[in-house]
Write a protein that holds these residues in place. Structure first.
Motif, PDB file in Angstrom:
ATOM      1  N   GLN A 212      75.806  72.919   7.507  1.00  0.00           N
ATOM      2  CA  GLN A 212      74.757  73.704   6.447  1.00  0.00           C
ATOM      3  C   GLN A 212      74.144  72.363   5.455  1.00  0.00           C
ATOM      4  OE1 GLN A 212      75.682  76.691   4.581  1.00  0.00           O
ATOM      5  NE2 GLN A 212      73.893  77.168   3.521  1.00  0.00           N
ATOM      6  N   VAL A 213      73.446  72.512   5.660  1.00  0.00           N
ATOM      7  CA  VAL A 213      72.852  71.263   4.670  1.00  0.00           C
ATOM      8  C   VAL A 213      72.950  71.713   3.345  1.00  0.00           C
ATOM      9  CG1 VAL A 213      70.564  69.836   3.697  1.00  0.00           C
ATOM     10  CG2 VAL A 213      71.325  70.756   6.322  1.00  0.00           C
ATOM     11  N   GLN A 214      73.413  70.769   1.881  1.00  0.00           N
ATOM     12  CA  GLN A 214      73.427  71.406   1.147  1.00  0.00           C
ATOM     13  C   GLN A 214      72.955  70.329  -0.296  1.00  0.00           C
ATOM     14  OE1 GLN A 214      77.292  72.566  -0.084  1.00  0.00           O
ATOM     15  NE2 GLN A 214      76.247  74.553  -1.721  1.00  0.00           N
ATOM     16  N   LEU A 215      72.358  70.914  -0.898  1.00  0.00           N
ATOM     17  CA  LEU A 215      71.675  69.973  -1.646  1.00  0.00           C
ATOM     18  C   LEU A 215      71.646  70.692  -2.995  1.00  0.00           C
ATOM     19  CD1 LEU A 215      68.468  69.183  -0.080  1.00  0.00           C
ATOM     20  CD2 LEU A 215      70.673  67.460  -0.446  1.00  0.00           C
ATOM     21  N   VAL A 216      72.662  69.852  -4.273  1.00  0.00           N
ATOM     22  CA  VAL A 216      72.790  70.504  -5.542  1.00  0.00           C
ATOM     23  C   VAL A 216      72.504  69.450  -6.617  1.00  0.00           C
ATOM     24  CG1 VAL A 216      74.837  71.133  -7.225  1.00  0.00           C
ATOM     25  CG2 VAL A 216      75.067  71.469  -4.343  1.00  0.00           C
ATOM     26  N   VAL A 217      71.236  70.394  -7.135  1.00  0.00           N
ATOM     27  CA  VAL A 217      70.374  69.740  -8.279  1.00  0.00           C
ATOM     28  C   VAL A 217      70.986  69.506  -9.287  1.00  0.00           C
ATOM     29  CG1 VAL A 217      68.069  69.088  -8.991  1.00  0.00           C
ATOM     30  CG2 VAL A 217      68.379  69.431  -6.394  1.00  0.00           C
ATOM     31  N   SER A 218      70.922  69.235 -10.232  1.00  0.00           N
ATOM     32  CA  SER A 218      71.519  68.367 -11.429  1.00  0.00           C
ATOM     33  C   SER A 218      70.405  67.771 -12.586  1.00  0.00           C
ATOM     34  CB  SER A 218      72.905  68.781 -11.548  1.00  0.00           C
ATOM     35  OG  SER A 218      73.166  66.905 -11.322  1.00  0.00           O
ATOM     36  N   GLY A 219      70.826  68.239 -14.289  1.00  0.00           N
ATOM     37  CA  GLY A 219      69.955  66.774 -14.931  1.00  0.00           C
ATOM     38  C   GLY A 219      68.924  68.046 -14.806  1.00  0.00           C
ATOM     39  N   GLY A 220      67.761  67.510 -15.719  1.00  0.00           N
ATOM     40  CA  GLY A 220      66.205  67.763 -16.370  1.00  0.00           C
ATOM     41  C   GLY A 220      66.374  68.809 -17.602  1.00  0.00           C
ATOM     42  N   GLY A 221      65.397  68.665 -18.540  1.00  0.00           N
ATOM     43  CA  GLY A 221      65.876  69.732 -19.858  1.00  0.00           C
ATOM     44  C   GLY A 221      64.113  69.044 -20.368  1.00  0.00           C
ATOM     45  N   SER A 222      64.678  68.627 -21.855  1.00  0.00           N
ATOM     46  CA  SER A 222      63.159  68.975 -22.583  1.00  0.00           C
ATOM     47  C   SER A 222      63.124  67.295 -23.457  1.00  0.00           C
ATOM     48  CB  SER A 222      63.374  69.895 -23.424  1.00  0.00           C
ATOM     49  OG  SER A 222      63.241  71.047 -22.693  1.00  0.00           O
ATOM     50  N   VAL A 223      62.421  66.742 -23.202  1.00  0.00           N
ATOM     51  CA  VAL A 223      62.381  65.470 -23.798  1.00  0.00           C
ATOM     52  C   VAL A 223      61.142  65.173 -24.288  1.00  0.00           C
ATOM     53  CG1 VAL A 223      61.649  64.387 -21.510  1.00  0.00           C
ATOM     54  CG2 VAL A 223      62.686  63.461 -23.483  1.00  0.00           C
ATOM     55  N   GLN A 224      61.199  64.897 -25.063  1.00  0.00           N
ATOM     56  CA  GLN A 224      59.740  63.917 -25.852  1.00  0.00           C
ATOM     57  C   GLN A 224      58.531  63.031 -24.946  1.00  0.00           C
ATOM     58  OE1 GLN A 224      59.869  62.720 -30.214  1.00  0.00           O
ATOM     59  NE2 GLN A 224      59.285  65.020 -30.472  1.00  0.00           N
ATOM     60  N   ALA A 225      57.324  63.051 -25.109  1.00  0.00           N
ATOM     61  CA  ALA A 225      57.041  61.396 -24.323  1.00  0.00           C
ATOM     62  C   ALA A 225      57.483  60.459 -24.985  1.00  0.00           C
ATOM     63  CB  ALA A 225      55.348  61.814 -24.992  1.00  0.00           C
ATOM     64  N   GLY A 226      57.066  59.426 -23.874  1.00  0.00           N
ATOM     65  CA  GLY A 226      57.916  58.502 -23.999  1.00  0.00           C
ATOM     66  C   GLY A 226      59.690  58.166 -23.620  1.00  0.00           C
ATOM     67  N   GLY A 227      60.007  59.348 -23.555  1.00  0.00           N
ATOM     68  CA  GLY A 227      61.369  59.448 -23.412  1.00  0.00           C
ATOM     69  C   GLY A 227      62.054  59.222 -21.876  1.00  0.00           C
ATOM     70  N   SER A 228      63.331  59.167 -22.297  1.00  0.00           N
ATOM     71  CA  SER A 228      63.391  59.341 -20.512  1.00  0.00           C
ATOM     72  C   SER A 228      65.012  60.090 -20.158  1.00  0.00           C
ATOM     73  CB  SER A 228      64.687  57.940 -20.770  1.00  0.00           C
ATOM     74  OG  SER A 228      63.670  56.585 -19.859  1.00  0.00           O
ATOM     75  N   LEU A 229      64.790  60.868 -18.838  1.00  0.00           N
ATOM     76  CA  LEU A 229      65.539  61.430 -18.330  1.00  0.00           C
ATOM     77  C   LEU A 229      66.262  61.280 -16.319  1.00  0.00           C
ATOM     78  CD1 LEU A 229      64.287  64.810 -19.258  1.00  0.00           C
ATOM     79  CD2 LEU A 229      66.298  64.286 -20.135  1.00  0.00           C
ATOM     80  N   ARG A 230      67.307  61.527 -16.408  1.00  0.00           N
ATOM     81  CA  ARG A 230      67.828  61.755 -15.287  1.00  0.00           C
ATOM     82  C   ARG A 230      68.185  62.528 -14.261  1.00  0.00           C
ATOM     83  NH1 ARG A 230      72.792  57.759 -13.201  1.00  0.00           N
ATOM     84  NH2 ARG A 230      74.416  60.185 -13.832  1.00  0.00           N
ATOM     85  N   LEU A 231      67.588  62.617 -13.055  1.00  0.00           N
ATOM     86  CA  LEU A 231      68.181  64.470 -12.649  1.00  0.00           C
ATOM     87  C   LEU A 231      68.659  63.445 -10.937  1.00  0.00           C
ATOM     88  CD1 LEU A 231      64.360  65.816 -11.434  1.00  0.00           C
ATOM     89  CD2 LEU A 231      65.956  65.944 -13.328  1.00  0.00           C
ATOM     90  N   SER A 232      70.640  64.048 -10.921  1.00  0.00           N
ATOM     91  CA  SER A 232      70.971  64.408  -9.875  1.00  0.00           C
ATOM     92  C   SER A 232      70.710  65.146  -9.178  1.00  0.00           C
ATOM     93  CB  SER A 232      72.766  63.662 -10.042  1.00  0.00           C
ATOM     94  OG  SER A 232      72.579  63.104 -11.302  1.00  0.00           O
ATOM     95  N   CYS A 233      70.391  64.525  -7.333  1.00  0.00           N
ATOM     96  CA  CYS A 233      70.635  65.255  -6.090  1.00  0.00           C
ATOM     97  C   CYS A 233      72.113  65.646  -5.882  1.00  0.00           C
ATOM     98  CB  CYS A 233      69.780  65.135  -5.253  1.00  0.00           C
ATOM     99  SG  CYS A 233      69.886  66.408  -3.474  1.00  0.00           S
ATOM    100  N   ALA A 234      72.894  66.270  -4.738  1.00  0.00           N
ATOM    101  CA  ALA A 234      74.577  66.126  -4.492  1.00  0.00           C
ATOM    102  C   ALA A 234      74.215  66.792  -2.997  1.00  0.00           C
ATOM    103  CB  ALA A 234      75.713  66.597  -5.469  1.00  0.00           C
TER     104      ALA A 234
END
Length: 123
Positions: free
Chosen positions: A1-23
Protein backbone atom coordinates in the motif's frame (compact mmCIF):
# COMPACT_ATOMS: atom_id res chain seq x y z
CA UNK A 1 0.00 0.00 0.00
CA UNK A 2 1.34 3.38 -0.99
CA UNK A 3 1.63 5.70 1.95
CA UNK A 4 2.72 9.29 1.86
CA UNK A 5 2.87 11.26 5.09
CA UNK A 6 3.22 15.00 4.79
CA UNK A 7 4.55 17.30 7.46
CA UNK A 8 5.62 20.90 7.68
CA UNK A 9 3.69 23.91 6.52
CA UNK A 10 2.40 26.76 8.59
CA UNK A 11 2.22 30.52 8.40
CA UNK A 12 4.98 32.87 7.36
CA UNK A 13 5.38 36.44 6.19
CA UNK A 14 6.20 37.26 2.60
CA UNK A 15 9.85 36.71 1.88
CA UNK A 16 10.12 33.96 4.45
CA UNK A 17 10.93 30.27 4.09
CA UNK A 18 9.31 26.95 4.92
CA UNK A 19 10.16 23.31 4.36
CA UNK A 20 7.69 20.54 3.69
CA UNK A 21 8.45 16.85 4.13
CA UNK A 22 6.87 13.80 2.54
CA UNK A 23 7.79 10.45 4.08
CA UNK A 24 7.13 7.47 1.82
CA UNK A 25 7.25 3.75 2.25
CA UNK A 26 10.56 2.32 1.08
CA UNK A 27 9.19 0.71 -2.08
CA UNK A 28 7.20 3.78 -3.04
CA UNK A 29 10.24 5.97 -2.53
CA UNK A 30 12.52 3.79 -4.64
CA UNK A 31 10.24 3.24 -7.62
CA UNK A 32 8.08 6.34 -8.04
CA UNK A 33 8.42 9.88 -9.17
CA UNK A 34 7.46 12.00 -6.19
CA UNK A 35 5.91 15.39 -6.67
CA UNK A 36 4.48 18.33 -4.81
CA UNK A 37 1.20 19.88 -5.82
CA UNK A 38 -0.78 22.75 -4.37
CA UNK A 39 -4.36 23.88 -4.44
CA UNK A 40 -5.65 27.30 -3.47
CA UNK A 41 -9.35 27.88 -2.68
CA UNK A 42 -11.40 27.93 -5.84
CA UNK A 43 -8.49 26.92 -8.04
CA UNK A 44 -7.32 23.76 -9.73
CA UNK A 45 -4.63 21.64 -8.14
CA UNK A 46 -1.34 22.48 -9.81
CA UNK A 47 1.99 20.73 -9.96
CA UNK A 48 4.85 22.54 -8.28
CA UNK A 49 7.89 20.26 -8.45
CA UNK A 50 8.79 16.64 -9.15
CA UNK A 51 11.87 14.48 -8.58
CA UNK A 52 12.86 11.25 -10.28
CA UNK A 53 13.40 8.06 -8.26
CA UNK A 54 16.91 7.06 -9.25
CA UNK A 55 18.88 9.86 -10.82
CA UNK A 56 17.08 12.56 -8.89
CA UNK A 57 16.31 14.69 -11.95
CA UNK A 58 13.90 17.49 -11.16
CA UNK A 59 11.33 19.71 -12.82
CA UNK A 60 9.55 22.80 -11.57
CA UNK A 61 6.58 24.93 -12.41
CA UNK A 62 7.61 28.30 -13.82
CA UNK A 63 5.93 30.07 -10.93
CA UNK A 64 8.35 28.58 -8.39
CA UNK A 65 11.59 28.21 -10.34
CA UNK A 66 14.49 29.74 -8.47
CA UNK A 67 12.51 29.91 -5.23
CA UNK A 68 11.58 26.30 -4.44
CA UNK A 69 13.86 23.28 -4.29
CA UNK A 70 12.77 19.65 -4.27
CA UNK A 71 15.19 17.11 -2.85
CA UNK A 72 15.27 13.59 -1.47
CA UNK A 73 16.91 11.84 1.46
CA UNK A 74 17.46 8.20 0.55
CA UNK A 75 18.24 7.17 4.12
CA UNK A 76 14.89 8.48 5.32
CA UNK A 77 12.80 7.72 2.21
CA UNK A 78 11.67 11.32 2.39
CA UNK A 79 11.20 14.04 -0.18
CA UNK A 80 11.42 17.69 0.78
CA UNK A 81 10.16 20.92 -0.68
CA UNK A 82 12.24 23.84 0.50
CA UNK A 83 10.44 27.09 -0.21
CA UNK A 84 12.26 30.41 -0.20
CA UNK A 85 11.14 33.96 -0.94
CA UNK A 86 7.54 33.01 -0.31
CA UNK A 87 4.82 35.18 -1.75
CA UNK A 88 1.16 35.59 -0.74
CA UNK A 89 0.19 33.83 -3.97
CA UNK A 90 1.99 30.71 -2.71
CA UNK A 91 -0.73 30.34 -0.10
CA UNK A 92 -2.31 26.93 -0.71
CA UNK A 93 -2.80 23.46 0.62
CA UNK A 94 0.26 21.48 -0.47
CA UNK A 95 0.13 17.77 -1.32
CA UNK A 96 2.70 15.09 -1.97
CA UNK A 97 1.99 12.58 -4.74
CA UNK A 98 3.49 9.43 -6.25
CA UNK A 99 3.46 8.50 -9.91
CA UNK A 100 5.45 6.75 -12.60
CA UNK A 101 4.97 8.79 -15.77
CA UNK A 102 8.19 10.71 -15.72
CA UNK A 103 8.86 14.28 -14.72
CA UNK A 104 5.23 15.28 -15.05
CA UNK A 105 3.40 18.05 -13.26
CA UNK A 106 0.00 16.87 -14.44
CA UNK A 107 -2.38 15.80 -11.70
CA UNK A 108 -3.69 12.91 -13.81
CA UNK A 109 -0.23 11.29 -13.89
CA UNK A 110 -0.25 10.62 -10.14
CA UNK A 111 -2.08 7.75 -8.50
CA UNK A 112 -1.46 8.21 -4.81
CA UNK A 113 -1.69 11.29 -2.63
CA UNK A 114 -0.65 12.24 0.85
CA UNK A 115 -2.76 14.41 3.09
CA UNK A 116 -2.50 18.14 2.48
CA UNK A 117 -0.75 20.69 4.61
CA UNK A 118 -1.64 24.36 4.72
CA UNK A 119 0.89 27.00 3.79
CA UNK A 120 -0.17 30.59 4.43
CA UNK A 121 1.94 33.55 3.37
CA UNK A 122 0.93 36.94 4.64
CA UNK A 123 1.92 40.23 3.07
Amino acid sequence: QVQLVVSGGGSVQAGGSLRLSCAASSQTYKSNYLAWFRQAPGKEREGVAVIAPIRGNTAYADSVKGRFTISRDNDKSTVYLQMFSLKPEDTSVYYCAAGYRGLSLLRSDYYSWGQGTQVTVSS
